[in-house]
Design a protein around this motif. Structure first.
Motif, PDB file in Angstrom:
ATOM      1  N   MET A  10      30.728  21.595  41.385  1.00 26.20           N
ATOM      2  CA  MET A  10      29.546  20.801  41.654  1.00 26.20           C
ATOM      3  C   MET A  10      29.620  19.488  40.878  1.00 26.20           C
ATOM      4  SD  MET A  10      27.956  22.833  43.727  1.00 26.20           S
ATOM      5  CE  MET A  10      26.307  22.103  43.842  1.00 26.20           C
ATOM      6  N   LEU A  11      29.135  18.414  41.485  1.00 23.54           N
ATOM      7  CA  LEU A  11      29.159  17.101  40.850  1.00 23.54           C
ATOM      8  C   LEU A  11      27.789  16.734  40.291  1.00 23.54           C
ATOM      9  CD1 LEU A  11      31.243  15.041  43.458  1.00 23.54           C
ATOM     10  CD2 LEU A  11      32.068  16.371  41.505  1.00 23.54           C
ATOM     11  N   VAL A  21      26.416  31.585  43.705  1.00 22.51           N
ATOM     12  CA  VAL A  21      25.584  30.390  43.774  1.00 22.51           C
ATOM     13  C   VAL A  21      25.935  29.481  42.599  1.00 22.51           C
ATOM     14  CG1 VAL A  21      23.250  29.449  43.801  1.00 22.51           C
ATOM     15  CG2 VAL A  21      23.723  31.637  44.936  1.00 22.51           C
ATOM     16  N   LEU A  22      26.360  28.262  42.917  1.00 21.34           N
ATOM     17  CA  LEU A  22      26.681  27.263  41.897  1.00 21.34           C
ATOM     18  C   LEU A  22      25.574  26.221  41.830  1.00 21.34           C
ATOM     19  CD1 LEU A  22      30.466  26.560  42.643  1.00 21.34           C
ATOM     20  CD2 LEU A  22      29.471  28.320  41.156  1.00 21.34           C
ATOM     21  N   GLN A  23      25.387  25.636  40.640  1.00 23.21           N
ATOM     22  CA  GLN A  23      24.403  24.572  40.446  1.00 23.21           C
ATOM     23  C   GLN A  23      25.081  23.359  39.827  1.00 23.21           C
ATOM     24  OE1 GLN A  23      21.337  26.196  37.933  1.00 23.21           O
ATOM     25  NE2 GLN A  23      20.373  27.352  39.582  1.00 23.21           N
ATOM     26  N   ALA A  24      24.566  22.185  40.163  1.00 22.16           N
ATOM     27  CA  ALA A  24      25.066  20.968  39.528  1.00 22.16           C
ATOM     28  C   ALA A  24      24.780  21.026  38.034  1.00 22.16           C
ATOM     29  CB  ALA A  24      24.410  19.742  40.147  1.00 22.16           C
ATOM     30  N   ASP A  56      23.638  18.949  35.969  1.00 24.60           N
ATOM     31  CA  ASP A  56      22.448  18.243  35.501  1.00 24.60           C
ATOM     32  C   ASP A  56      21.250  18.386  36.425  1.00 24.60           C
ATOM     33  OD1 ASP A  56      23.523  16.821  37.606  1.00 24.60           O
ATOM     34  OD2 ASP A  56      23.085  14.859  36.733  1.00 24.60           O
ATOM     35  N   ASN A  57      21.334  19.301  37.418  1.00 20.16           N
ATOM     36  CA  ASN A  57      20.253  19.380  38.405  1.00 20.16           C
ATOM     37  C   ASN A  57      20.238  20.769  39.026  1.00 20.16           C
ATOM     38  OD1 ASN A  57      18.364  19.027  40.416  1.00 20.16           O
ATOM     39  ND2 ASN A  57      19.544  17.529  41.587  1.00 20.16           N
ATOM     40  N   THR A  58      19.284  21.602  38.621  1.00 13.10           N
ATOM     41  CA  THR A  58      19.234  22.984  39.116  1.00 13.10           C
ATOM     42  C   THR A  58      18.837  23.073  40.579  1.00 13.10           C
ATOM     43  OG1 THR A  58      16.954  23.208  38.306  1.00 13.10           O
ATOM     44  CG2 THR A  58      18.732  23.933  36.837  1.00 13.10           C
ATOM     45  N   ASP A  59      18.286  22.004  41.150  1.00 10.47           N
ATOM     46  CA  ASP A  59      17.938  22.006  42.571  1.00 10.47           C
ATOM     47  C   ASP A  59      19.152  21.764  43.466  1.00 10.47           C
ATOM     48  OD1 ASP A  59      15.260  22.576  42.275  1.00 10.47           O
ATOM     49  OD2 ASP A  59      14.626  20.477  42.284  1.00 10.47           O
ATOM     50  N   ALA A  60      20.208  21.192  42.928  1.00  9.37           N
ATOM     51  CA  ALA A  60      21.428  20.918  43.699  1.00  9.37           C
ATOM     52  C   ALA A  60      22.337  22.133  43.605  1.00  9.37           C
ATOM     53  CB  ALA A  60      22.118  19.672  43.161  1.00  9.37           C
ATOM     54  N   GLN A  61      22.414  22.901  44.705  1.00  5.26           N
ATOM     55  CA  GLN A  61      23.104  24.192  44.683  1.00  5.26           C
ATOM     56  C   GLN A  61      24.015  24.358  45.894  1.00  5.26           C
ATOM     57  OE1 GLN A  61      20.458  27.569  43.866  1.00  5.26           O
ATOM     58  NE2 GLN A  61      18.861  26.142  43.204  1.00  5.26           N
ATOM     59  N   ALA A  62      24.965  25.294  45.762  1.00  2.00           N
ATOM     60  CA  ALA A  62      25.856  25.636  46.869  1.00  2.00           C
ATOM     61  C   ALA A  62      26.195  27.119  46.788  1.00  2.00           C
ATOM     62  CB  ALA A  62      27.137  24.800  46.818  1.00  2.00           C
ATOM     63  N   ILE A  63      26.461  27.730  47.949  1.00  2.00           N
ATOM     64  CA  ILE A  63      26.827  29.149  48.033  1.00  2.00           C
ATOM     65  C   ILE A  63      28.301  29.259  48.410  1.00  2.00           C
ATOM     66  CG2 ILE A  63      26.305  31.398  49.028  1.00  2.00           C
ATOM     67  CD1 ILE A  63      23.657  30.245  50.026  1.00  2.00           C
ATOM     68  N   ILE A  64      29.070  30.013  47.614  1.00  2.00           N
ATOM     69  CA  ILE A  64      30.489  30.224  47.856  1.00  2.00           C
ATOM     70  C   ILE A  64      30.722  31.703  48.164  1.00  2.00           C
ATOM     71  CG2 ILE A  64      32.818  29.720  47.009  1.00  2.00           C
ATOM     72  CD1 ILE A  64      30.826  27.331  46.799  1.00  2.00           C
ATOM     73  N   ILE A  65      31.557  32.002  49.183  1.00  2.00           N
ATOM     74  CA  ILE A  65      31.815  33.386  49.580  1.00  2.00           C
ATOM     75  C   ILE A  65      33.298  33.722  49.397  1.00  2.00           C
ATOM     76  CG2 ILE A  65      31.615  35.121  51.403  1.00  2.00           C
ATOM     77  CD1 ILE A  65      28.930  34.054  50.585  1.00  2.00           C
ATOM     78  N   PRO A  66      33.651  34.545  48.403  1.00  2.00           N
ATOM     79  CA  PRO A  66      35.059  34.935  48.222  1.00  2.00           C
ATOM     80  C   PRO A  66      35.636  35.654  49.441  1.00  2.00           C
ATOM     81  CG  PRO A  66      33.771  35.456  46.262  1.00  2.00           C
ATOM     82  CD  PRO A  66      32.788  35.055  47.321  1.00  2.00           C
ATOM     83  N   GLU A  67      34.821  36.497  50.097  1.00  2.00           N
ATOM     84  CA  GLU A  67      35.314  37.248  51.268  1.00  2.00           C
ATOM     85  C   GLU A  67      35.701  36.334  52.420  1.00  2.00           C
ATOM     86  OE1 GLU A  67      32.185  40.036  49.359  1.00  2.00           O
ATOM     87  OE2 GLU A  67      32.582  37.884  49.519  1.00  2.00           O
ATOM     88  N   TYR A  68      35.160  35.126  52.454  1.00  2.00           N
ATOM     89  CA  TYR A  68      35.481  34.164  53.502  1.00  2.00           C
ATOM     90  C   TYR A  68      36.368  33.048  52.947  1.00  2.00           C
ATOM     91  CZ  TYR A  68      31.450  36.451  55.725  1.00  2.00           C
ATOM     92  OH  TYR A  68      30.557  37.364  56.242  1.00  2.00           O
TER      93      TYR A  68
END
Length: 415
Positions: A188-189, A57-60, A62-74
């Motif tokens: 993340m931007l 799970v990555l976060q921007a 400057d903003n902990t609400d802006a997040q993304a999930i990255i999957i190495p297996e995929y």
């Protein structure tokens, strides 16, 4: 007396244990109900993906609400993102059933995800999805393992970015063998970068999440030649459709008032599902009719997007575009000109002839040009994905500035 006391204590213990079990069962039922009620949120998807994969799970910054999930297996794909934290909307389409099954499928493992790394071309004499001499039909189509089942190992990561590297050997339809190194970095931007990259003056009145992926292919062996085939980078994003979701594909009018548009990949698209107006192509993205479009590099712009009027979500992709260069053609046939392909594609899912359906979802896709790489040279393709939620005034201003169309234009495109 001692005997009666022991019996009494035993009875109390049984009652207490039963009460505890009822409470535990009640808590479990509440948890299951809560999980069911919150399906579609980012928090639900984080929990699900962490159960089955090594989800990052990555976060921007400057903003902990802006997040993304990255999957190495995929293959280091971005599965989904949110602008509003764990309780916010989860934007990517996820194939829960396939992931939960733990079983690999023939042809392709469509795990979902709102940005995945692929290779082009898909069809033609330089295809890397069909073996030499095979007919171009679904029975023979096979997604290469390097973009389907191979885990990409993270070589560097922090709270807002992650980098992957993997090596591969790939053979195309004509028998040309490619030895390549694949590098992929997702970052993340922050808000300042979002506004700068899109050239917008304000994000007041909306929440935003955005990330950039930088993808490269390095030739590790013999020089690539146009006459024996080359590879391209292809990025595909799968998103959740609604009845009121519309894809917007802006096009340049420098050379012609009409775009160089391919709209018959799966047969001609009905007129009530696709509209060309002024400088944009509109395609319904309701997940109810299988359709695909492609725009040639000479007509494409380096941005495209979608608007979900039901949930109030504006999605934009921004990618490297080089109109003067050659792009690989991916239709399932031998090509007269294999370098007359699309820079941008969009897809709306729908039922197949047998009534089955993978989704529903819709896709926004960008392609890199093809280059005759010498040994040691590198091809790089960059894409940014943005999601905005908020007031119609703010979303409308962003859409008009970036895509060249207003929310009113989108809402009335099919009227």
């Amino acid at each position: 007396m001692q005997k009666h006391l022991s019996v009494s204590l035993l009875i109390l213990a049984v009652f207490a244990w039963n009460a505890c079990q009822r409470n535990n069962q009640s808590d479990q039922e509440k948890l299951e109900k809560t999980n069911s009620d919150t399906k579609g949120t980012f928090g639900y998807d984080v929990a699900f993906l962490k159960k089955h994969n090594n989800a990052l799970v990555l976060q921007a910054p400057d903003n902990t609400d802006a997040q993304a999930i990255i999957i190495p297996e995929y293959q280091g794909r971005v599965m989904t993102s949110t602008a509003s934290g764990s309780k916010g909307n989860s934007y990517g389409w996820i194939n829960y059933d396939l992931i939960e099954s733990g079983a690999n499928q023939p042809h392709i493992n469509a795990f979902g995800g709102e940005e995945r790394f692929w290779l082009s071309p898909e069809g033609g004499q330089f295809s890397v999805y069909f073996k030499k001499g095979q007919t171009f039909d679904f029975a023979n189509w096979q997604t290469p393992a390097i973009i389907d089942t191979v885990t990409y190992q993270a070589v560097e990561s922090d709270g807002s970015s992650v980098s992957f590297r993997v090596n591969a050997i790939i053979e195309n339809y004509s028998g040309t063998v490619f030895v390549v190194e694949i590098n992929r970095k997702i970052s993340m931007l922050d808000k300042a970068s979002i506004m700068s990259e899109l050239d917008i003056v304000s994000l007041e009145g909306c929440k935003a999440v955005a990330y950039e992926s930088i993808n490269s292919l390095t030739n590790k062996d013999a020089d690539w030649k146009p006459e024996t085939g080359m590879l391209g980078i292809w990025l595909l994003g799968m998103f959740q459709p609604t009845e009121k979701t519309v894809i917007i594909a802006p096009f340049s009018t420098h050379h012609s008032k009409q775009p160089l548009l391919t709209d018959d990949y799966f047969g001609k698209i009905p007129a009530d599902r696709i509209v060309v107006k002024d400088s944009a192509v509109y395609l319904k993205a309701d997940g109810k009719f299988r359709s695909k479009i492609g725009i040639a590099p000479q007509s494409a712009r380096n941005v495209a997007g979608s608007y979900d009027a039901e949930k109030g979500i504006l999605t934009i992709i921004q990618y490297n575009l080089k109109p003067e260069e050659k792009y690989l053609k991916s239709t399932w046939e031998i090509h007269e000109d294999p370098y007359d392909g699309d820079a941008f594609n969009a897809y709306n899912d729908g039922k197949l002839a047998d009534g089955t359906q993978m989704g529903p979802f819709y896709e926004l896709e960008s392609n890199s040009p093809a280059k005759a790489l010498r040994k040691g040279e590198k091809l790089t393709h960059r894409q940014r994905t943005y999601h905005f939620e908020g007031s119609k005034e703010t979303l409308g201003a962003i859409s008009l500035r970036v895509l060249g169309v207003s929310l009113y234009d989108i809402a009335t495109a099919f009227k």
